[in-house]
Design a protein around this motif. Structure first.
Motif, PDB file in Angstrom:
ATOM      1  N   PHE A   1     -31.436 -21.238  16.472  1.00  0.00           N
ATOM      2  CA  PHE A   1     -32.425 -21.697  17.453  1.00  0.00           C
ATOM      3  C   PHE A   1     -33.475 -22.515  16.705  1.00  0.00           C
ATOM      4  N   ASP A   2     -33.725 -23.733  17.157  1.00  0.00           N
ATOM      5  CA  ASP A   2     -34.708 -24.587  16.474  1.00  0.00           C
ATOM      6  C   ASP A   2     -36.102 -23.972  16.496  1.00  0.00           C
ATOM      7  N   HIS A   3     -36.428 -23.303  17.579  1.00  0.00           N
ATOM      8  CA  HIS A   3     -37.741 -22.663  17.683  1.00  0.00           C
ATOM      9  C   HIS A   3     -37.678 -21.528  18.704  1.00  0.00           C
ATOM     10  N   GLY A   4     -38.732 -20.725  18.712  1.00  0.00           N
ATOM     11  CA  GLY A   4     -38.745 -19.514  19.532  1.00  0.00           C
ATOM     12  C   GLY A   4     -38.772 -19.765  21.029  1.00  0.00           C
ATOM     13  N   GLY A   5     -38.996 -21.011  21.439  1.00  0.00           N
ATOM     14  CA  GLY A   5     -39.034 -21.316  22.868  1.00  0.00           C
ATOM     15  C   GLY A   5     -37.663 -21.583  23.458  1.00  0.00           C
ATOM     16  N   ARG A   6     -36.640 -21.666  22.620  1.00  0.00           N
ATOM     17  CA  ARG A   6     -35.294 -21.866  23.153  1.00  0.00           C
ATOM     18  C   ARG A   6     -34.948 -20.682  24.055  1.00  0.00           C
ATOM     19  N   HIS A   7     -34.318 -20.989  25.195  1.00  0.00           N
ATOM     20  CA  HIS A   7     -34.009 -19.906  26.136  1.00  0.00           C
ATOM     21  C   HIS A   7     -33.145 -18.827  25.489  1.00  0.00           C
ATOM     22  N   GLY A   8     -32.216 -19.267  24.649  1.00  0.00           N
ATOM     23  CA  GLY A   8     -31.359 -18.290  23.965  1.00  0.00           C
ATOM     24  C   GLY A   8     -32.175 -17.360  23.072  1.00  0.00           C
ATOM     25  N   ALA A   9     -33.180 -17.921  22.410  1.00  0.00           N
ATOM     26  CA  ALA A   9     -34.017 -17.105  21.516  1.00  0.00           C
ATOM     27  C   ALA A   9     -34.837 -16.105  22.333  1.00  0.00           C
ATOM     28  N   ILE A  10     -35.314 -16.553  23.488  1.00  0.00           N
ATOM     29  CA  ILE A  10     -36.125 -15.670  24.340  1.00  0.00           C
ATOM     30  C   ILE A  10     -35.258 -14.508  24.852  1.00  0.00           C
ATOM     31  N   ILE A  11     -34.051 -14.849  25.318  1.00  0.00           N
ATOM     32  CA  ILE A  11     -33.170 -13.807  25.876  1.00  0.00           C
ATOM     33  C   ILE A  11     -32.737 -12.826  24.780  1.00  0.00           C
ATOM     34  N   ALA A  12     -32.272 -13.365  23.639  1.00  0.00           N
ATOM     35  CA  ALA A  12     -31.828 -12.463  22.561  1.00  0.00           C
ATOM     36  C   ALA A  12     -32.974 -11.541  22.150  1.00  0.00           C
ATOM     37  N   GLY A  13     -34.192 -12.108  22.086  1.00  0.00           N
ATOM     38  CA  GLY A  13     -35.356 -11.322  21.673  1.00  0.00           C
ATOM     39  C   GLY A  13     -35.591 -10.125  22.582  1.00  0.00           C
ATOM     40  N   LYS A  14     -35.270 -10.269  23.872  1.00  0.00           N
ATOM     41  CA  LYS A  14     -35.482  -9.139  24.799  1.00  0.00           C
ATOM     42  C   LYS A  14     -34.567  -7.962  24.443  1.00  0.00           C
ATOM     43  N   TYR A  15     -33.302  -8.286  24.102  1.00  0.00           N
ATOM     44  CA  TYR A  15     -32.391  -7.198  23.705  1.00  0.00           C
ATOM     45  C   TYR A  15     -32.860  -6.588  22.387  1.00  0.00           C
ATOM     46  N   TRP A  16     -33.216  -7.456  21.444  1.00  0.00           N
ATOM     47  CA  TRP A  16     -33.602  -6.972  20.114  1.00  0.00           C
ATOM     48  C   TRP A  16     -34.840  -6.085  20.186  1.00  0.00           C
ATOM     49  N   ASP A  17     -35.773  -6.460  21.034  1.00  0.00           N
ATOM     50  CA  ASP A  17     -36.988  -5.651  21.171  1.00  0.00           C
ATOM     51  C   ASP A  17     -36.659  -4.234  21.652  1.00  0.00           C
ATOM     52  N   ARG A  18     -35.516  -4.109  22.361  1.00  0.00           N
ATOM     53  CA  ARG A  18     -35.111  -2.764  22.818  1.00  0.00           C
ATOM     54  C   ARG A  18     -34.202  -2.089  21.803  1.00  0.00           C
ATOM     55  N   GLY A  19     -34.048  -2.729  20.651  1.00  0.00           N
ATOM     56  CA  GLY A  19     -33.185  -2.160  19.612  1.00  0.00           C
ATOM     57  C   GLY A  19     -31.701  -2.355  19.909  1.00  0.00           C
ATOM     58  N   GLU A  20     -31.380  -3.274  20.828  1.00  0.00           N
ATOM     59  CA  GLU A  20     -29.969  -3.507  21.183  1.00  0.00           C
ATOM     60  C   GLU A  20     -29.514  -4.848  20.637  1.00  0.00           C
ATOM     61  N   SER A  21     -28.182  -4.992  20.491  1.00  0.00           N
ATOM     62  CA  SER A  21     -27.678  -6.322  20.182  1.00  0.00           C
ATOM     63  C   SER A  21     -27.429  -7.057  21.504  1.00  0.00           C
ATOM     64  N   CYS A  22     -27.368  -8.381  21.422  1.00  0.00           N
ATOM     65  CA  CYS A  22     -27.321  -9.204  22.636  1.00  0.00           C
ATOM     66  C   CYS A  22     -25.895  -9.677  22.893  1.00  0.00           C
ATOM     67  N   PRO A  23     -25.306  -9.320  24.041  1.00  0.00           N
ATOM     68  CA  PRO A  23     -23.965  -9.833  24.346  1.00  0.00           C
ATOM     69  C   PRO A  23     -23.997 -11.356  24.414  1.00  0.00           C
ATOM     70  N   VAL A  24     -23.020 -11.986  23.812  1.00  0.00           N
ATOM     71  CA  VAL A  24     -23.035 -13.454  23.749  1.00  0.00           C
ATOM     72  C   VAL A  24     -21.596 -13.981  23.775  1.00  0.00           C
ATOM     73  N   ALA A  25     -21.450 -15.160  24.349  1.00  0.00           N
ATOM     74  CA  ALA A  25     -20.159 -15.860  24.286  1.00  0.00           C
ATOM     75  C   ALA A  25     -20.433 -17.277  23.802  1.00  0.00           C
ATOM     76  N   VAL A  26     -19.625 -17.727  22.854  1.00  0.00           N
ATOM     77  CA  VAL A  26     -19.721 -19.124  22.420  1.00  0.00           C
ATOM     78  C   VAL A  26     -18.512 -19.839  23.012  1.00  0.00           C
ATOM     79  N   VAL A  27     -18.795 -20.886  23.762  1.00  0.00           N
ATOM     80  CA  VAL A  27     -17.738 -21.597  24.494  1.00  0.00           C
ATOM     81  C   VAL A  27     -17.515 -22.950  23.829  1.00  0.00           C
ATOM     82  N   HIS A  28     -16.339 -23.127  23.251  1.00  0.00           N
ATOM     83  CA  HIS A  28     -15.987 -24.374  22.576  1.00  0.00           C
ATOM     84  C   HIS A  28     -15.032 -25.165  23.472  1.00  0.00           C
TER      85      HIS A  28
END
Ligand SMILES: Cc1cc2nc3c(=O)[nH]c(=O)nc-3n(C[C@H](O)[C@H](O)[C@H](O)COP(=O)(O)O)c2cc1C
Ligand SMILES: [Mn+2]
Length: 468
Positions: free
Chosen positions: A174-201
């Motif tokens: 993430f280039d910076h903390g305002g990226r939506h992905g960074a905001i969403i991942a941070g919510k899981y991390w703050d709860r001590g959880e890992s963030c489910p993610v899919a990378v679509v190529h």
């Protein structure tokens, strides 16, 4: 309209704009060939097959939308439009888009093949080392990263680069903390959880474009891409993450983004769209890949940053947004907006009706010009998409002592190569912007020397009649 990346590639082929390349090395060669082709006058799209060391059929597609024709094609616009007409058509279409939610389907092409658990092996898929000093292979250069907001359920799907670190490990940047992905991942991390993610190529080109758009928090890129296509994106729940995944995607990684406090890996460096490296390797969040799904003979959509003026998109989409913003701000008589040097220079063409009109437009454009040090306003007899014509106006209509203003502490980014190291170290990501008024001086515009240049219409008439 094309249904998926494969159909888009067929359309490109039918336009005579596809080059097939066999036997290239994923280490430097695919990246080098892509960059040279992107800078050539015909700027072909490239389909690499029989990549050294990889199974035949495992392909990489690059320069998908790097010229005007293919950027228009990807947007569902006529590929014969001239540059400024194509951008105007997109600006108008974009204004009227209504988000179109995806539809859920059961059959998904990406489930043709699956590697799960200990069978996961990213090394089966060609991941280019794009530039000489890159920190490693990047399988995601134009891939989308899909996450679900744990509070609202909103699905974000935008482009963040993905570096390969092992058979089942990648980093997402993430280039910076305002990226939506960074905001969403941070919510899981703050709860001590890992963030489910899919990378679509190997996603649909409309999703590739949507992934680049600054959409508001809460708006899904899927809905924007559906609106662009005029047909909803078909999605199927990922077997491991339950995230909605485009059914016609080529290669899908499912897994979890581990809490940043628990694991990081050195991410980068990676050649940026400025044509420079922005930093040395830095700790990046780690995705543990628990399943890979892929279509038979899968295609990776690669879009490496390249030295300007080469850019991912042959139409400057952000200039279309600035154009709409100018109109929304009540600025009349805008004839066009364009960006050159890969978005590092913004040009507005307009018909000035009152003193200060041009500067008013320039200031609005400057406010929305990410990383652009140069903002130029020209009269409407100049085509803003033609850099030579723009510089003709600058060199003949702008008196630097009067016509250049400097705006300080304006919007740039950590990718800016000209921010002094000491400033960067204390967190400075702003720069100054030169506003260049290259319109004829308003007070004596009527007596300004007449131009001998042909008008755009005269040029077209000559081209049509004489074929020159
Ligand atoms: C080809 C390409 C690669 C990109 N790579 C990154 C990246 O590695 N990290 C990043 O933060 N943004 C990257 N971007 C920019 C973001 O995708 C873009 O700003 C997007 O709007 C961010 O989406 P978001 O608002 O959902 O966070 C890239 C864009 C493109 C077109
Ligand atoms: Mn987003």
């Amino acid at each position: 309209m094309y249904k998926d990346l494969r159909q888009f590639i067929d359309l490109v082929d039918r336009l005579g704009a596809l080059r097939r390349i066999e036997g290239a090395d994923a280490r430097f060669e695919i990246g080098g060939i892509t960059e040279v082709a992107a800078g050539s006058p015909d700027c072909p799209a490239l389909l690499f097959d029989s990549i050294k060391g990889y199974e035949r059929g495992y392909r990489v597609f690059t320069n998908a939308t790097t010229n005007v024709q293919r950027a228009a094609l990807a947007l569902g616009l006529s590929p014969t439009l001239r540059p400024l007409d194509a951008l105007k058509a997109w600006m108008e279409k974009r204004k009227s888009l209504k988000p179109l939610p995806p539809v859920v389907v059961q059959d998904a092409a990406f489930l043709e093949n699956t590697l799960a658990g200990s069978d996961v092996d990213i090394a089966r898929f060609p991941a280019p080392v794009w530039h000489r000093d890159d920190g490693g292979p990047f399988i995601g250069s134009g891939s989308i990263v899909v996450m679900r907001d744990p509070d609202s359920g909103w699905i974000n799907a935008s482009i963040y680069r993905v570096q390969v670190h092992g058979a089942n490990r990648v980093t997402v940047q993430f280039d910076h903390g305002g990226r939506h992905g960074a905001i969403i991942a941070g919510k899981y991390w703050d709860r001590g959880e890992s963030c489910p993610v899919a990378v679509v190529h190997g996603e649909d080109p409309a999703l590739f474009i949507a992934g680049f758009e600054y959409l508001p928090h809460g708006t899904s890129e899927y809905e924007f891409a559906g609106a662009v296509k005029g047909a909803p994106i078909e999605v199927r729940a990922g077997p491991q993450t339950a995230l909605p995944i485009p059914a016609l995607a080529e290669i899908v990684f499912e897994g979890r983004l581990l809490p940043i406090g628990e694991a990081t890996l050195p991410e980068g460096p990676f050649g940026e769209f400025t044509g420079y490296y922005a930093a040395e390797a830095r700790p990046g969040p780690v995705m543990e890949v628990t399943a890979i799904h892929y279509r038979d003979d899968p295609i990776l959509l690669g879009s490496p940053p390249m030295k300007p003026p080469r850019f991912h998109f042959g139409l400057p989409f952000r200039a279309a947004t600035i154009w709409s913003n100018l109109e929304a701000a009540g600025i009349t008589d805008v004839a066009g907006v364009w960006q050159h040097v890969s978005q590092l220079m913004t040009v507005v063409a307009l018909h000035p009706r009152y003193d200060g009109h041009a500067k008013r437009a320039a200031l609005v454009a400057a406010a929305h010009s990410y990383m652009a040090r140069l903002v130029v306003v020209v009269d409407d007899d100049v085509d803003p998409s033609n850099l030579a014509d723009v510089m003709w106006a600058v060199a003949t209509r702008c008196e630097p002592a009067d016509g250049i203003d400097i705006v300080r502490n304006a919007w740039s980014s950590a990718l800016d190569p000209r921010i002094p190291p000491a400033d960067k170290a204390r967190g400075v990501t702003a720069h100054s912007k030169a506003i260049i008024d290259a319109c004829r001086p308003f007070a004596w515009r009527e007596t300004f020397p007449r131009t001998s240049a042909l008008s755009v219409d005269e040029v077209r008439a000559i081209e049509e009649k004489w074929g020159v």
